[in-house]
Design a protein around this motif. Structure first.
Motif, short mmCIF file in Angstrom:
data_model
loop_
_atom_site.label_atom_id
_atom_site.label_comp_id
_atom_site.label_asym_id
_atom_site.label_seq_id
_atom_site.Cartn_x
_atom_site.Cartn_y
_atom_site.Cartn_z
N ARG A 62 0.84 -1.20 0.00
CA ARG A 62 0.00 0.00 0.00
C ARG A 62 0.87 1.24 0.00
O ARG A 62 2.08 1.17 0.24
CB ARG A 62 -0.95 0.02 1.19
CG ARG A 62 -0.28 0.22 2.53
CD ARG A 62 -1.30 0.18 3.67
NE ARG A 62 -0.78 0.92 4.82
CZ ARG A 62 -1.18 2.12 5.18
NH1 ARG A 62 -2.10 2.76 4.51
NH2 ARG A 62 -0.65 2.72 6.24
N LEU A 63 0.26 2.38 -0.26
CA LEU A 63 0.96 3.65 -0.15
C LEU A 63 0.95 4.06 1.31
O LEU A 63 -0.08 4.03 1.98
CB LEU A 63 0.30 4.71 -1.01
CG LEU A 63 0.40 4.49 -2.51
CD1 LEU A 63 -0.35 5.58 -3.27
CD2 LEU A 63 1.85 4.44 -2.96
N VAL A 64 2.12 4.45 1.81
CA VAL A 64 2.29 4.80 3.21
C VAL A 64 2.65 6.27 3.30
O VAL A 64 3.54 6.75 2.59
CB VAL A 64 3.41 3.93 3.85
CG1 VAL A 64 3.58 4.26 5.31
CG2 VAL A 64 3.12 2.45 3.65
N GLU A 65 1.96 7.00 4.16
CA GLU A 65 2.24 8.42 4.32
C GLU A 65 3.57 8.62 5.05
O GLU A 65 3.85 7.97 6.04
CB GLU A 65 1.13 9.11 5.12
CG GLU A 65 1.38 10.60 5.27
CD GLU A 65 0.28 11.30 6.05
OE1 GLU A 65 0.11 12.50 5.82
OE2 GLU A 65 -0.37 10.65 6.89
N LYS A 66 4.37 9.52 4.52
CA LYS A 66 5.64 9.89 5.15
C LYS A 66 5.69 11.40 5.24
O LYS A 66 5.43 12.10 4.26
CB LYS A 66 6.82 9.35 4.33
CG LYS A 66 8.17 9.63 4.95
CD LYS A 66 8.30 8.94 6.29
CE LYS A 66 9.61 9.27 6.95
NZ LYS A 66 9.65 8.84 8.33
N VAL A 67 6.01 11.91 6.42
CA VAL A 67 6.11 13.35 6.64
C VAL A 67 7.52 13.67 7.12
O VAL A 67 8.07 12.98 7.97
CB VAL A 67 5.07 13.82 7.69
CG1 VAL A 67 5.25 15.30 8.01
CG2 VAL A 67 3.66 13.54 7.20
N ARG A 68 8.09 14.71 6.55
CA ARG A 68 9.38 15.23 6.99
C ARG A 68 9.18 16.70 7.36
O ARG A 68 8.56 17.45 6.61
CB ARG A 68 10.43 15.16 5.88
CG ARG A 68 10.84 13.78 5.47
CD ARG A 68 12.07 13.38 6.25
NE ARG A 68 12.67 12.19 5.67
CZ ARG A 68 12.94 11.12 6.37
NH1 ARG A 68 12.69 11.08 7.66
NH2 ARG A 68 13.50 10.08 5.80
N VAL A 69 9.72 17.10 8.51
CA VAL A 69 9.74 18.51 8.90
C VAL A 69 11.20 18.89 9.04
O VAL A 69 11.93 18.33 9.86
CB VAL A 69 8.98 18.76 10.23
CG1 VAL A 69 9.05 20.23 10.61
CG2 VAL A 69 7.53 18.30 10.09
N VAL A 70 11.64 19.81 8.17
CA VAL A 70 13.04 20.21 8.13
C VAL A 70 13.12 21.73 8.04
O VAL A 70 12.50 22.33 7.16
CB VAL A 70 13.78 19.60 6.90
CG1 VAL A 70 15.25 19.95 6.93
CG2 VAL A 70 13.58 18.10 6.82
N GLY A 71 13.87 22.32 8.94
CA GLY A 71 14.07 23.77 8.90
C GLY A 71 12.77 24.55 8.94
O GLY A 71 12.65 25.59 8.30
N GLY A 72 11.78 24.04 9.66
CA GLY A 72 10.50 24.72 9.77
C GLY A 72 9.57 24.50 8.59
O GLY A 72 8.49 25.08 8.53
N GLU B 155 13.67 20.88 -2.84
CA GLU B 155 12.75 21.96 -2.48
C GLU B 155 13.38 22.91 -1.47
O GLU B 155 13.24 24.13 -1.59
CB GLU B 155 11.45 21.39 -1.92
CG GLU B 155 10.58 20.72 -2.95
CD GLU B 155 10.07 21.70 -4.01
OE1 GLU B 155 9.68 22.83 -3.66
OE2 GLU B 155 10.08 21.32 -5.19
N LEU B 156 14.10 22.37 -0.49
CA LEU B 156 14.79 23.22 0.49
C LEU B 156 15.84 24.10 -0.18
O LEU B 156 15.94 25.29 0.09
CB LEU B 156 15.44 22.36 1.57
CG LEU B 156 14.49 21.66 2.55
CD1 LEU B 156 15.24 20.61 3.35
CD2 LEU B 156 13.83 22.67 3.47
#
Length: 95
Positions: free
Chosen positions: A16-26, A61-62
């Protein structure tokens, strides 16, 4: 692909598709990456290549946004596969 869940040791998975979240530098980034879910305990596991690709996109993106916090620069370096020792060497060479 996993053959046995490291949490409950079951051997039944569902792709299945699994949600992944990254928080970097705000900054917060979210994606759904291919993975597996244990049918017994519900733990989710990511495909390594897909997770690496997500990290590369986050790093891009960063960089494109000009984020220059230490956390962001570290993340970009790691996503690019550049060892910290190489950065120190470059820094000394330009000083």
């Amino acid at each position: 692909m996993l053959t046995q869940c490291p949490n409950c040791h079951a051997m039944r998975f569902k792709g299945r598709l699994v949600e992944k979240v990254r928080v970097v530098g705000g900054h917060r980034f979210r994606a759904f990456v291919p993975g597996q879910e244990c049918q017994q305990c519900g733990d989710s596991f990511y495909e390594i290549a897909a997770l690496a690709r997500f990290d590369q996109l986050v790093a891009k993106e960063l960089a494109d946004a000009g984020v220059r916090s230490g956390e962001a620069l570290r993340f970009i370096r790691k996503a690019a596969g550049v060892p910290a020792t190489a950065v120190r060497t470059i820094d000394r060479a330009t000083s």
